[in-house]
Write a protein that holds these residues in place. Structure first.
Motif, PDB file in Angstrom:
ATOM      1  N   ARG A   1      -4.560   2.089  -8.449  1.00  7.68           N
ATOM      2  CA  ARG A   1      -4.973   3.355  -7.849  1.00  7.68           C
ATOM      3  C   ARG A   1      -6.406   3.202  -7.361  1.00  7.68           C
ATOM      4  NH1 ARG A   1      -2.972   8.223 -10.085  1.00  7.68           N
ATOM      5  NH2 ARG A   1      -4.708   9.267  -9.071  1.00  7.68           N
ATOM      6  N   ILE A   2      -6.660   3.417  -6.071  1.00 10.05           N
ATOM      7  CA  ILE A   2      -8.038   3.303  -5.602  1.00 10.05           C
ATOM      8  C   ILE A   2      -8.672   4.662  -5.347  1.00 10.05           C
ATOM      9  CG2 ILE A   2      -7.637   1.015  -4.635  1.00 10.05           C
ATOM     10  CD1 ILE A   2      -7.826   2.388  -1.836  1.00 10.05           C
ATOM     11  N   ASP A   3      -7.873   5.724  -5.354  1.00  7.39           N
ATOM     12  CA  ASP A   3      -8.490   7.032  -5.122  1.00  7.39           C
ATOM     13  C   ASP A   3      -9.302   7.483  -6.327  1.00  7.39           C
ATOM     14  OD1 ASP A   3      -5.495   7.195  -5.808  1.00  7.39           O
ATOM     15  OD2 ASP A   3      -6.334   9.075  -6.625  1.00  7.39           O
TER      16      ASP A   3
ATOM     17  N   ILE B   1       0.853  -1.196   0.000  1.00  2.00           N
ATOM     18  CA  ILE B   1       0.000   0.000   0.000  1.00  2.00           C
ATOM     19  C   ILE B   1       0.883   1.238   0.000  1.00  2.00           C
ATOM     20  CG2 ILE B   1      -1.818   1.256   1.220  1.00  2.00           C
ATOM     21  CD1 ILE B   1      -2.319  -1.465   2.712  1.00  2.00           C
ATOM     22  N   ALA B   2       0.630   2.128  -0.959  1.00  2.00           N
ATOM     23  CA  ALA B   2       1.394   3.374  -0.996  1.00  2.00           C
ATOM     24  C   ALA B   2       0.448   4.558  -0.961  1.00  2.00           C
ATOM     25  CB  ALA B   2       2.251   3.415  -2.261  1.00  2.00           C
TER      26      ALA B   2
ATOM     27  N   ILE C   1      -7.530   3.860   3.567  1.00  6.94           N
ATOM     28  CA  ILE C   1      -6.801   2.670   3.146  1.00  6.94           C
ATOM     29  C   ILE C   1      -7.776   1.549   2.780  1.00  6.94           C
ATOM     30  CG2 ILE C   1      -5.246   0.835   3.905  1.00  6.94           C
ATOM     31  CD1 ILE C   1      -3.870   2.952   5.686  1.00  6.94           C
ATOM     32  N   GLY C   2      -8.849   1.455   3.537  1.00  2.57           N
ATOM     33  CA  GLY C   2      -9.815   0.384   3.305  1.00  2.57           C
ATOM     34  C   GLY C   2     -10.802   0.676   2.192  1.00  2.57           C
TER      35      GLY C   2
ATOM     36  N   ILE D   1      -3.679   6.965  -3.598  1.00  5.59           N
ATOM     37  CA  ILE D   1      -3.535   5.718  -2.825  1.00  5.59           C
ATOM     38  C   ILE D   1      -3.425   4.579  -3.818  1.00  5.59           C
ATOM     39  CG2 ILE D   1      -4.546   4.214  -1.070  1.00  5.59           C
ATOM     40  CD1 ILE D   1      -6.294   6.507  -0.186  1.00  5.59           C
ATOM     41  N   THR D   2      -2.372   3.799  -3.648  1.00  6.02           N
ATOM     42  CA  THR D   2      -2.162   2.661  -4.551  1.00  6.02           C
ATOM     43  C   THR D   2      -2.083   1.382  -3.735  1.00  6.02           C
ATOM     44  OG1 THR D   2      -0.791   4.158  -5.850  1.00  6.02           O
ATOM     45  CG2 THR D   2      -0.816   1.855  -6.513  1.00  6.02           C
ATOM     46  N   VAL D   3      -2.881   0.401  -4.088  1.00  5.06           N
ATOM     47  CA  VAL D   3      -2.848  -0.884  -3.402  1.00  5.06           C
ATOM     48  C   VAL D   3      -2.584  -1.961  -4.434  1.00  5.06           C
ATOM     49  CG1 VAL D   3      -4.147  -2.538  -2.002  1.00  5.06           C
ATOM     50  CG2 VAL D   3      -4.515  -0.087  -1.674  1.00  5.06           C
TER      51      VAL D   3
END
Lengths: 383, 230, 396
Positions: free
Chosen positions: B72-74, B6-7, B55-56, B66-68
């Motif tokens: 990219r999840i944002d 996670i970044a 994060i979740g 946010i990268t998981v």
């Protein structure tokens, strides 16, 4: 489907509340089913009318009497296949409360024009043989416990016998059944012979109540009707000929707007129901806000949560509605003798299911939108 | 060398209340490695829960990325984010985890309803999850029939059942007594050490934080220090 | 501990204060019961209107002579030769000139479309004598004039004029053949004759090719003359007649439809009441359970079980009464005086009548509401009272 256990468990979250709400819906749909069955009873008579049959009666009122002389003239109109006649006798058996229609008819042609009523051949033969005989509908025979061979006494209300007496007697030689199961109950009347009637009555010789005309081709019905009326247009007894269907429909209309009355009652009942059920659904969702939020965290989409709440509403309404309509089916079975044709038929079921779904949608709309829109973070922090 | 799972890069989050803009997180950057067990700590109002929510995938940042697992999840929204959560995250909350109308097994099964698995396959995975948390004999019990600790363990089983990339826990032992809390935390630790699960846990309890591998402290929306523990 | 009344007041006040926060569930009771009472009052008002129209027709000292065995005017035939015998019978009142106040009448039906429709509807046509206004003094001409003898002229009742197409003074309609001119409109105190078309007996009999009237209507010197008059005629071997006092005749002609509408009204209301009751039970059980802690606290403090029970029932009844009054008012505003017409199966003709929302009906509606509220509150109240105090306190 796989979400059913979740829906079912959610439905019974608060057992008493769900039971009471369902009972309210059951009751409303019991009423719905019965009232719609009344609609069916009223429209039944219209439905069963043959498209190839006309009725010729007095121009100004069905209650006028027509000369027997019209008979031959009508028969000679092109397009006419068969002609019969009948007259309103009135009369009563024992008391006014036992009312059923009684009509003197032409024994040779009546059942040709009304093939929907079935009488055994030997009974028809007896009817043609014996002048003072009569035939009754099976329901009447069962209701009064008559047997073939019985003498049935009828008190005249309109037509006294020669000499002034009101006491008529007929020998029961046959019983009528409706050929079609859906028309059961329509055959509950009495017929006897017009030739005996005309000879024995005190006044009115040579007249009949109306003519029943069977046309060769249903498409010609209207034109044949007009031709018949033209025949008598400037005679002392003018006629009005219309299809059976039109006649029955017009007769029913005279009761006023039954459909409107029924719709109003159902409307009032459903309005209350919407409030009751809507309140239940709102409470159900309100209590579950954090749980619905958790479902969203697990990955249920907003649309998915909306669907869950709507499905819950639908389950609630449909189960209870089905029970209610089933009950109305039993109830209409009991009440059928009082209103022939009363039936919770396939149409009524479709209407009921449609109404149930409509109800579910209406009461589920706001709660489900609320569930859909709830913000996970806010909902979870609100403990 | 464990890779960065996670970044978070210069994450900011603010809320608008009336005319005021309230900044909860300030340009926060963070990297979490695969297989880490991270405890996020700080006083109330420090933004730790907000960070956890980001994060979740429960919330979106106002700025930053946010990268998981490289994704990219944002930039995900609505249904896509929900879908991502279903596949990648398991949640354990302090309250309200379980639906009171369902049995333990049915609760654990919930995330699997969103998959295409067959009924028998779902049942198998539920069984495994409950066994991992040691509650296979409680499968048919309703939450009202479970103790606080048992309920949390069922919640953990549910969080695990879809084999998510990471487990996110918000004060999981906040409502439990000392002994039960220790049991639950021990379970979490086992999941991390023996099963290699990546866990991020928000807690205000220093003793709970000791179960984690790393601790992060926050105050007023910023990270303060990184402390390492063996 | 304070007196029972004080306790009940205190608890009730507490309950009622919380009602606004439970507006939704409280509305369930109010609206559910408003629906029941509204429908009940409306349907009963319909039955009452119909009954009143028919029962207000006729005077105790007026009689109808029909053929023996005929149920109603439509079925009856009186031979011309019998008319003088009837009119000379003892007991009939005489006018200033010494003539009997009696008239031979013909009762027929014709078909006219209702206003705004094309389908024909049965309308009563009454052929009567020039002295009809003496025989029926309750009749007043409000527009135009009386018809002339032997002419194709008609006078129509106020209700018929409003209901049917073309019944305006100066217009011609087809009654039996064309060309029957409307020369006047009459009112008769809102009774059944206002739905009728009147004309001259001879004119209509000749147009319809009919040789005999249907009935004779006569005023008696007094009500007490009914039996002697009746005996005189029924004992005459040359006549088979029935003699009926007018009110009795019309009452018998309205029985079936009146019973039908009443039956329908009560049936529907009972069914809806059951539905409303379940709604009320739902609300009150929920109310009790959300307040179980407060109730238990009160009882722990020493409030008796009875005040708790009574206060919950009061709440339910108050909500129910609000609903009942609301439903009754809505029915009154919407329906009172509304004119409707339907086919009276017993006379085979249209009868127009007004919905009559009487005070007694309104009271009946409110009583129904109170009863539903009573039962809706009773069982939850008993439950609240029986809940063990300690358990309830712990639950909170």
């Amino acid at each position: 489907m796989k979400f059913f256990p979740l829906l079912w468990a959610t439905l019974w979250r608060r057992k008493p509340r769900t039971i009471f709400t369902m009972l309210s819906i059951v009751v409303a749909f019991l009423l719905f089913g019965l009232l719609q069955a009344v609609n069916v009873a009223f429209s039944q008579g219209v439905e069963m009318s043959g498209a190839d049959r006309l009725i010729t009666h007095g121009k100004y009122s069905f209650t006028e009497i027509l000369p027997y002389g019209h008979y031959q003239q009508i028969r000679s109109v092109p397009g006419v296949d068969k002609v019969s006649h009948a007259t309103w006798f009135g009369g009563r058996y024992q008391s006014e409360a036992n009312f059923f229609p009684i009509m003197p008819i032409d024994q040779d042609t009546y059942y040709d024009v009304y093939p929907e009523f079935v009488v055994a051949d030997d009974q028809v033969a007896a009817f043609k043989r014996e002048r003072t005989s009569c035939i009754v509908g099976r329901g009447l025979m069962e209701k009064f416990g008559w047997k073939i061979g019985d003498t049935i006494p009828i008190q005249a209300t309109i037509w006294p016998k020669k000499g002034g007496s009101n006491a008529w007697e007929f020998q029961l030689v046959g019983v009528m059944d409706a050929r079609d199961e859906t028309m059961k109950g329509q055959e509950n009347f009495m017929v006897f012979r017009w030739d005996y009637f005309d000879e024995a009555r005190a006044f009115g010789q040579g007249t009949v109540g109306w003519y029943n005309v069977k046309v060769a081709n249903p498409a010609d019905a209207e034109t044949v009707g007009r031709s018949i009326d033209k025949l008598f247009a400037n005679s002392p007894k003018e006629t009005l000929t219309e299809t059976d269907k039109a006649f029955n429909a017009a007769f029913l209309k005279q009761f006023g707007d039954i459909q409107f009355l029924i719709a109003s009652i159902i409307g009032a009942s459903f309005f209350s129901l919407i409030i009751i059920t809507g309140n239940t659904m709102m409470q159900s969702v309100r209590e579950r806000v954090p749980e619905l939020a958790v479902l969203k965290t697990i990955g249920f989409r907003d649309g998915g949560v909306l669907a869950l709440v709507l499905a819950e509403s639908a389950l609630l309404c449909l189960i209870a509605a089905v029970i209610g309509v089933l009950l109305s089916t039993f109830a209409s079975g009991f009440l059928k003798p009082f209103l022939p044709g009363l039936e919770v038929n396939a149409n009524v079921w479709m209407l009921a299911l449609g109404a149930a779904l409509g109800l579910a949608l209406l009461v589920g709309a706001i709660p489900s939108l609320r569930a859909m829109r709830l913000n996970i973070v806010n909902a979870l922090s609100g403990h | 060398m464990a890779e960065t799972l996670i970044a978070l890069d210069r994450i900011s989050k603010h809320y608008v209340r009336g005319k005021e803009k309230i900044e909860v997180l300030h340009e926060l950057s963070l990297g979490i490695e695969q297989g880490d067990f991270l405890a996020l700590m700080g006083p109330s109002g420090s933004g730790k829960t907000t960070l956890l929510n980001l994060i979740g995938g429960l919330d979106q940042p106002s700025a930053g990325t946010i990268t998981v697992s490289g994704q990219r999840i944002d930039t995900l929204s609505g249904g896509r984010l929900a879908q991502w959560r279903a596949r990648n995250v398991g949640f354990v909350f302090q309250f309200y985890n379980l639906l009171p109308v369902l049995t333990a097994a049915q609760n654990v099964e919930l995330p699997l309803l969103l998959t295409n698995l067959s009924k028998s396959e779902r049942a198998r995975r539920v069984q495994i999850a409950l066994t991992v948390v040691g509650l296979e004999d409680r499968a048919k019990h309703k939450p009202s029939e479970l103790s606080g600790g048992q309920a949390q363990r069922v919640a953990i089983a549910r969080a695990l059942v879809a084999d998510p990339t990471l487990l996110v826990c918000d004060e999981p032992t906040g409502d439990l007594d000392r002994k039960t809390a220790d049991e639950v935390l021990g379970l979490l630790q086992t999941l991390n050490r023996e099963h290699g699960k990546t866990l991020i846990m928000v807690t205000h309890d220093p003793r709970a934080a000791e179960y984690a591998r790393h601790q992060l402290h926050m105050d007023k929306g910023r990270l303060i220090e990184a402390g390492a523990q063996a | 501990m304070a007196s029972a009344v004080a306790q009940v007041t205190a608890v009730t006040a507490l309950n009622l204060r919380t009602v606004p926060s439970r507006l939704g569930p409280s509305m369930v009771i109010v609206i559910g019961i408003a629906g029941v009472v509204g429908v009940l009052v409306a349907l009963l008002a319909m039955a009452e209107g119909f009954r009143a129209t028919l029962s207000s027709t006729g005077r105790a000292d007026r009689v109808l002579v029909l053929r023996g065995g005929a149920n109603d005017e439509l079925s009856s035939v009186i031979y011309r030769s019998q008319v003088p015998t009837i009119e000379q019978a003892p007991g009939i009142r005489k006018d200033a000139a010494g003539k009997p106040i009696a008239a031979a009448e013909v009762f027929m039906l014709t078909s006219l479309p209702r206003r705004g429709a094309t389908d024909p509807t049965n309308v009563v046509v009454r052929g009567t004598q020039p002295n009809v206004l003496t025989v029926r003094p309750e009749v007043h001409i409000v527009e135009g004039r009386m018809f002339n003898s032997g002419m194709r002229e008609i006078m129509v009742g106020r209700g018929a004029a409003a209901e049917f197409e073309g019944l305006t003074v100066g217009n011609s309609v087809a009654v039996r053949g064309d060309g029957w001119k409307v020369v006047g409109i009459f009112e008769s105190g809102g009774n059944v004759h206002e739905s009728e078309i009147w004309t001259d007996t001879e004119a209509i009999m000749s147009a319809a090719n009919r040789g005999a009237p249907t009935s004779v209507i006569a005023q008696l010197e007094s009500e007490s003359q009914l039996q002697p008059f009746k005996d005189f005629l029924t004992k005459d071997p040359s006549m088979t007649v029935d003699v009926l006092s007018e009110p009795k005749y019309y009452a018998s002609r309205s029985k079936m439809l009146s019973n039908l509408i009443n039956g329908l009204g009560y049936f529907v209301a009972v069914v809806m009441a059951i539905g409303a009751l379940f709604g009320a039970l739902n609300t009150m059980y929920a109310a009790v359970s959300t307040r179980s802690v407060e109730i238990a606290t009160l009882r722990a403090l020493g409030f008796g079980a009875a005040p708790v029970v009574v206060s919950i029932m009061i709440e339910a009844i108050v909500l129910a009464l609000i609903g009942g009054v609301l439903g009754a008012l809505i029915s009154y505003v919407l329906f009172n005086g509304y004119t409707i017409s339907t086919l009276n199966g017993q006379t085979f003709s249209q009868v127009a009548f007004d919905f009559r929302v009487t005070p007694s009906l309104l009271i009946q509606g409110v009583v129904w509401a109170a009863v539903i509220g009573l039962f809706g509150g009773l069982f939850p109240a008993l439950r609240a009272a029986r809940m063990p105090v300690a358990e309830a306190l712990r639950a909170g």
